[in-house]
Scaffold this motif. Structure first.
Motif, PDB file in Angstrom:
ATOM      1  N   ARG A 126       0.865  -1.183   0.000  1.00  0.00           N
ATOM      2  CA  ARG A 126       0.000   0.000   0.000  1.00  0.00           C
ATOM      3  C   ARG A 126       0.902   1.234   0.000  1.00  0.00           C
ATOM      4  NH1 ARG A 126      -3.729   2.439   4.833  1.00  0.00           N
ATOM      5  NH2 ARG A 126      -4.741   4.062   3.602  1.00  0.00           N
ATOM      6  N   HIS A 127       1.162   1.750  -1.196  1.00  0.00           N
ATOM      7  CA  HIS A 127       2.102   2.860  -1.339  1.00  0.00           C
ATOM      8  C   HIS A 127       1.911   3.451  -2.732  1.00  0.00           C
ATOM      9  CE1 HIS A 127       5.645   5.067  -0.040  1.00  0.00           C
ATOM     10  NE2 HIS A 127       6.238   4.822  -1.184  1.00  0.00           N
ATOM     11  N   ASP A 128       2.240   4.714  -2.889  1.00  0.00           N
ATOM     12  CA  ASP A 128       2.175   5.383  -4.184  1.00  0.00           C
ATOM     13  C   ASP A 128       3.382   4.941  -5.009  1.00  0.00           C
ATOM     14  OD1 ASP A 128       2.150   7.068  -6.361  1.00  0.00           O
ATOM     15  OD2 ASP A 128       1.783   8.894  -5.209  1.00  0.00           O
ATOM     16  N   GLY A 129       3.139   4.169  -6.068  1.00  0.00           N
ATOM     17  CA  GLY A 129       4.239   3.607  -6.834  1.00  0.00           C
ATOM     18  C   GLY A 129       4.719   4.443  -7.991  1.00  0.00           C
ATOM     19  N   ARG A 130       4.233   5.672  -8.144  1.00  0.00           N
ATOM     20  CA  ARG A 130       4.644   6.500  -9.284  1.00  0.00           C
ATOM     21  C   ARG A 130       6.120   6.883  -9.197  1.00  0.00           C
ATOM     22  NH1 ARG A 130       0.897  11.548  -8.873  1.00  0.00           N
ATOM     23  NH2 ARG A 130       1.352  11.150  -6.674  1.00  0.00           N
ATOM     24  N   GLU A 147      11.358 -17.359  -0.541  1.00  0.00           N
ATOM     25  CA  GLU A 147      11.145 -18.674   0.055  1.00  0.00           C
ATOM     26  C   GLU A 147      12.278 -19.613  -0.328  1.00  0.00           C
ATOM     27  OE1 GLU A 147       7.328 -20.272  -0.878  1.00  0.00           O
ATOM     28  OE2 GLU A 147       6.234 -18.602   0.036  1.00  0.00           O
ATOM     29  N   GLY A 148      13.026 -20.075   0.678  1.00  0.00           N
ATOM     30  CA  GLY A 148      14.077 -21.058   0.489  1.00  0.00           C
ATOM     31  C   GLY A 148      14.081 -21.970   1.685  1.00  0.00           C
ATOM     32  N   GLU A 149      15.221 -22.016   2.404  1.00  0.00           N
ATOM     33  CA  GLU A 149      15.237 -22.738   3.676  1.00  0.00           C
ATOM     34  C   GLU A 149      14.369 -22.022   4.708  1.00  0.00           C
ATOM     35  OE1 GLU A 149      18.886 -24.648   5.063  1.00  0.00           O
ATOM     36  OE2 GLU A 149      19.889 -23.622   3.417  1.00  0.00           O
ATOM     37  N   ALA A 150      14.206 -20.714   4.541  1.00  0.00           N
ATOM     38  CA  ALA A 150      13.292 -19.918   5.364  1.00  0.00           C
ATOM     39  C   ALA A 150      12.404 -19.111   4.431  1.00  0.00           C
ATOM     40  CB  ALA A 150      14.071 -19.010   6.310  1.00  0.00           C
ATOM     41  N   ARG A 151      11.436 -18.427   5.011  1.00  0.00           N
ATOM     42  CA  ARG A 151      10.570 -17.525   4.249  1.00  0.00           C
ATOM     43  C   ARG A 151      10.767 -16.134   4.830  1.00  0.00           C
ATOM     44  NH1 ARG A 151       5.588 -21.433   5.464  1.00  0.00           N
ATOM     45  NH2 ARG A 151       6.766 -21.294   7.393  1.00  0.00           N
ATOM     46  N   THR A 152      11.227 -15.209   3.975  1.00  0.00           N
ATOM     47  CA  THR A 152      11.574 -13.849   4.405  1.00  0.00           C
ATOM     48  C   THR A 152      10.730 -12.851   3.638  1.00  0.00           C
ATOM     49  OG1 THR A 152      13.860 -14.528   4.874  1.00  0.00           O
ATOM     50  CG2 THR A 152      13.428 -12.163   4.647  1.00  0.00           C
ATOM     51  N   TYR A 153      10.048 -11.983   4.364  1.00  0.00           N
ATOM     52  CA  TYR A 153       9.190 -10.954   3.757  1.00  0.00           C
ATOM     53  C   TYR A 153       9.929  -9.634   3.757  1.00  0.00           C
ATOM     54  CZ  TYR A 153       5.253  -7.577   3.614  1.00  0.00           C
ATOM     55  OH  TYR A 153       4.400  -6.539   3.317  1.00  0.00           O
ATOM     56  N   PHE A 154      10.123  -9.072   2.559  1.00  0.00           N
ATOM     57  CA  PHE A 154      10.629  -7.715   2.411  1.00  0.00           C
ATOM     58  C   PHE A 154       9.458  -6.842   1.996  1.00  0.00           C
ATOM     59  CE2 PHE A 154      12.254  -4.498  -0.680  1.00  0.00           C
ATOM     60  CZ  PHE A 154      12.834  -3.658   0.254  1.00  0.00           C
ATOM     61  N   ALA A 155       9.072  -5.898   2.869  1.00  0.00           N
ATOM     62  CA  ALA A 155       7.830  -5.150   2.670  1.00  0.00           C
ATOM     63  C   ALA A 155       7.967  -3.987   1.708  1.00  0.00           C
ATOM     64  CB  ALA A 155       7.315  -4.639   4.016  1.00  0.00           C
ATOM     65  N   GLY A 156       9.208  -3.579   1.351  1.00  0.00           N
ATOM     66  CA  GLY A 156       9.371  -2.373   0.547  1.00  0.00           C
ATOM     67  C   GLY A 156       8.908  -1.168   1.343  1.00  0.00           C
ATOM     68  N   ASP A 157       8.129  -0.300   0.714  1.00  0.00           N
ATOM     69  CA  ASP A 157       7.438   0.800   1.398  1.00  0.00           C
ATOM     70  C   ASP A 157       5.961   0.455   1.390  1.00  0.00           C
ATOM     71  OD1 ASP A 157       8.934   2.766   2.557  1.00  0.00           O
ATOM     72  OD2 ASP A 157       8.797   4.177   0.899  1.00  0.00           O
ATOM     73  N   THR A 158       5.327   0.468   2.543  1.00  0.00           N
ATOM     74  CA  THR A 158       3.912   0.112   2.569  1.00  0.00           C
ATOM     75  C   THR A 158       3.263   0.654   3.821  1.00  0.00           C
ATOM     76  OG1 THR A 158       2.329  -1.727   2.366  1.00  0.00           O
ATOM     77  CG2 THR A 158       4.245  -2.098   3.775  1.00  0.00           C
ATOM     78  N   GLY A 159       1.956   0.850   3.744  1.00  0.00           N
ATOM     79  CA  GLY A 159       1.140   1.020   4.927  1.00  0.00           C
ATOM     80  C   GLY A 159       0.484  -0.311   5.253  1.00  0.00           C
ATOM     81  N   LEU A 160      -0.244  -0.341   6.338  1.00  0.00           N
ATOM     82  CA  LEU A 160      -1.025  -1.534   6.657  1.00  0.00           C
ATOM     83  C   LEU A 160      -2.180  -1.662   5.664  1.00  0.00           C
ATOM     84  CD1 LEU A 160      -1.263  -1.103  10.531  1.00  0.00           C
ATOM     85  CD2 LEU A 160       0.103  -2.820   9.319  1.00  0.00           C
ATOM     86  N   PHE A 161      -2.538  -2.889   5.297  1.00  0.00           N
ATOM     87  CA  PHE A 161      -3.730  -3.091   4.477  1.00  0.00           C
ATOM     88  C   PHE A 161      -4.392  -4.394   4.894  1.00  0.00           C
ATOM     89  CE2 PHE A 161      -0.068  -4.644   2.142  1.00  0.00           C
ATOM     90  CZ  PHE A 161      -0.457  -5.858   1.594  1.00  0.00           C
ATOM     91  N   TRP A 181      12.820   9.268   5.410  1.00  0.00           N
ATOM     92  CA  TRP A 181      13.979  10.149   5.218  1.00  0.00           C
ATOM     93  C   TRP A 181      13.655  11.610   5.521  1.00  0.00           C
ATOM     94  CZ3 TRP A 181      12.212  13.635   1.884  1.00  0.00           C
ATOM     95  CH2 TRP A 181      11.387  13.248   0.833  1.00  0.00           C
ATOM     96  N   GLY A 182      12.519  11.848   6.135  1.00  0.00           N
ATOM     97  CA  GLY A 182      12.147  13.227   6.430  1.00  0.00           C
ATOM     98  C   GLY A 182      11.386  13.317   7.735  1.00  0.00           C
ATOM     99  N   PRO A 183      11.034  14.535   8.142  1.00  0.00           N
ATOM    100  CA  PRO A 183      10.411  14.725   9.455  1.00  0.00           C
ATOM    101  C   PRO A 183       8.965  14.250   9.543  1.00  0.00           C
ATOM    102  CG  PRO A 183      10.583  16.821   8.300  1.00  0.00           C
ATOM    103  CD  PRO A 183      11.340  15.820   7.477  1.00  0.00           C
ATOM    104  N   PHE A 184       8.342  13.922   8.409  1.00  0.00           N
ATOM    105  CA  PHE A 184       6.952  13.465   8.443  1.00  0.00           C
ATOM    106  C   PHE A 184       6.779  12.277   7.506  1.00  0.00           C
ATOM    107  CE2 PHE A 184       6.884  18.064   9.214  1.00  0.00           C
ATOM    108  CZ  PHE A 184       6.317  18.088  10.481  1.00  0.00           C
ATOM    109  N   LEU A 185       5.976  11.325   7.920  1.00  0.00           N
ATOM    110  CA  LEU A 185       5.621  10.185   7.076  1.00  0.00           C
ATOM    111  C   LEU A 185       4.210  10.391   6.549  1.00  0.00           C
ATOM    112  CD1 LEU A 185       6.920   7.103   9.102  1.00  0.00           C
ATOM    113  CD2 LEU A 185       7.801   7.952   6.932  1.00  0.00           C
ATOM    114  N   GLY A 186       4.048  10.249   5.249  1.00  0.00           N
ATOM    115  CA  GLY A 186       2.734  10.410   4.654  1.00  0.00           C
ATOM    116  C   GLY A 186       1.965   9.105   4.607  1.00  0.00           C
ATOM    117  N   GLU A 187       0.868   9.141   3.887  1.00  0.00           N
ATOM    118  CA  GLU A 187       0.021   7.968   3.716  1.00  0.00           C
ATOM    119  C   GLU A 187       0.811   6.864   3.023  1.00  0.00           C
ATOM    120  OE1 GLU A 187      -3.597   5.766   3.862  1.00  0.00           O
ATOM    121  OE2 GLU A 187      -2.931   7.602   4.858  1.00  0.00           O
ATOM    122  N   GLY A 188       0.535   5.632   3.374  1.00  0.00           N
ATOM    123  CA  GLY A 188       1.197   4.520   2.718  1.00  0.00           C
ATOM    124  C   GLY A 188       2.565   4.205   3.262  1.00  0.00           C
ATOM    125  N   HIS A 189       2.816   4.505   4.532  1.00  0.00           N
ATOM    126  CA  HIS A 189       4.085   4.182   5.172  1.00  0.00           C
ATOM    127  C   HIS A 189       3.818   3.484   6.511  1.00  0.00           C
ATOM    128  CE1 HIS A 189       5.355   7.511   2.515  1.00  0.00           C
ATOM    129  NE2 HIS A 189       6.551   6.946   2.532  1.00  0.00           N
TER     130      HIS A 189
END
Length: 263
Positions: A126-130, A147-161, A181-189
């Motif tokens: 859940r993030h602005d992909g533009r 997915e290999g010997e373990a399963r690892t989730y890399f979330a990228g940039d996302t909000g909860l969905f 990287w800044g003083p405020f986080l917007g939607e989708g983080h």
């Protein structure tokens, strides 16, 4: 006292969203960013990633923002490296087409890519992909499950969905963004609190906070500095409350960890 059991995967956090996941003798690199400066951002903590960071069998790019799809960093990868990018990247970012030394594949949620003994599953974010600051929203933001010997989730940039846990499925390790990287986080983080909520949803065995404490706008050192310094520690604190069974590891820049969980 419970014994600690090592998860069969090693993670190196190079800073920001750049990580190396080592599983089944395959090296997976996420959102490579090897720059000391990017537009108005300057790397304020951690040395630049070593040459080791540039070695990968497959590279995962979560979305088109310049701090995640960074063309000079991609250009520094070894010839023949496989690169997975969101569908639309070749059209939206012409520089990707010039990465002729890489094997580029566009992907969307639901795709599954085999890399040696690994299976890489593509999941939504859940993030602005533009590719900002211009362009219509033609390209999805993605997460990945390795997915290999373990399963690892890399979330990228996302909000909860709502369907996050359904898409991700059971995982042993979650790499979650906890800042920016800044003083405020917007939607989708995710901030530290929302990332702790994500642990409650996903129920991994171990978690590592990323995407914080590396880049900061030039000239803004005095503006809400805790937003730069504190998200990692805050995530550790809040995760202990929201998901006490999850083992949280907070590596330093360039540190390699093999997550341990309680038996």
């Amino acid at each position: 006292m419970k014994e600690a059991k090592k998860v069969p995967v090693e993670i190196t956090w190079w800073g920001h969203a750049t990580c190396t996941i080592e599983d089944s003798n395959i090296r997976v690199l996420t959102d490579p960013l090897f720059a000391s400066r990017l537009a108005h951002l300057r790397r304020r903590r951690g040395a630049l990633p070593s040459d080791e960071a540039r070695r990968a069998d497959v590279v995962l790019v979560s979305h088109l923002h310049a701090d995640h799809l960074h063309l000079p960093s991609l250009g520094a990868l070894d010839p023949g490296t496989r690169l997975l990018v969101p569908r639309g990247a070749l059209q939206m970012v012409p520089g990707v087409r010039r990465l002729r030394h890489l094997r580029v594949t566009e992907v969307v949620p639901g795709d599954e890519i085999r890399v040696g003994e690994l299976l890489v599953r593509v999941v939504p974010a859940r993030h602005d992909g533009r590719r900002l600051p211009v362009g219509p929203h033609r390209s999805p933001a993605l997460g990945f499950v390795v997915e290999g010997e373990a399963r690892t989730y890399f979330a990228g940039d996302t909000g909860l969905f709502d369907a996050m846990a359904d898409w991700v499925g059971p995982v042993e390790v979650a790499l979650l963004p906890v800042g920016g990287w800044g003083p405020f986080l917007g939607e989708g983080h995710l901030d530290a609190g929302r990332a702790a909520q994500a642990l409650d949803l996903l129920a991994p065995q171990a978690a590592i906070p990323v995407h914080y404490g590396t880049y900061w706008p030039i000239g803004m050192d005095a503006v809400r500095p805790h937003e730069f310094h504190s998200p990692g520690d805050e995530f550790v604190r809040l995760a202990a409350l929201a998901a006490p069974k999850v083992a949280v590891h907070k590596p330093a820049h360039g540190e390699r960890v093999r997550p341990a969980v309680a038996r």
